[in-house]
Design an enzyme around this catalytic site. Sequence first.
Site, PDB file in Angstrom:
ATOM      1  CB  SER A 124     150.766   4.774   9.291  1.00  7.10           C
ATOM      2  OG  SER A 124     149.538   4.411   9.881  1.00  7.10           O
ATOM      3  CE1 TYR A 137     150.159  -0.509   6.700  1.00  8.13           C
ATOM      4  CE2 TYR A 137     149.326   0.335   8.797  1.00  8.13           C
ATOM      5  CZ  TYR A 137     149.675   0.538   7.473  1.00  8.13           C
ATOM      6  OH  TYR A 137     149.547   1.788   6.917  1.00  8.13           O
TER       7      TYR A 137
END
Length: 223
Positions: A124, A137
């Site tokens: 990501s 995260y």
Amino acid sequence: TGGTDGLGLSLARKLVSKGTKVSIIGRSQEKVDLTIKELGNEAAGYVADVSKFDELENLVKQIKKIDILINNAGVWLEGEVLSNTEEQISSTIDTNLKGVIYATKAFLPLLKKKEETHILNVTSTSGIRGRENQSVYVASKFGVTGFTESLKLELASTNVKVTGFYPGGMKTKLFDKAGTPKNNQDWMDTDKVADIIVFMLEQDATMIMDHVVLNKRISKASN
């Protein structure tokens, strides 16, 4: 891994359309069955939790040979660290980081047996820059970035390519499943992102796209 919906499913469809035999790994038997029913005879489905190494070891015995490992499974968590429960933190790290490490450890012996193989870690853009209200995260994704970069060095003298792919926001159910829905209708289409991954995988042994960042275009409607 994570091949029953979102980017994983889009990628499976693209690969099957090119004649690739695809093994789907997911946590839900129902979703795995539905995915295999759609993909047809060129696909096989397996149920396993990537955060549990013993389950992946058992899969290796069933799958027996692979050319490409795509570590794609992931979960979403947002909020300040004080608002995240211990269970949420553990689940996020276990799936997003340990899941990548475990799947790589489990399948690497098979990959080393073939002449030319490839590990592609779908991370990501949160794995390359910090973001407010995403600390856990982001930590999980930064961990995958570090693992990927180190794995490249470890396997540089072998037959195994290693690639890190860092996409921005996509139109998936990732946020809905975490209970934090987003207005993401103008975010990146997973089918188009899958096209880019397939292009990366198709490059021959003399080339490697080893750190590809794909940002979503910012618009007034983005959330």
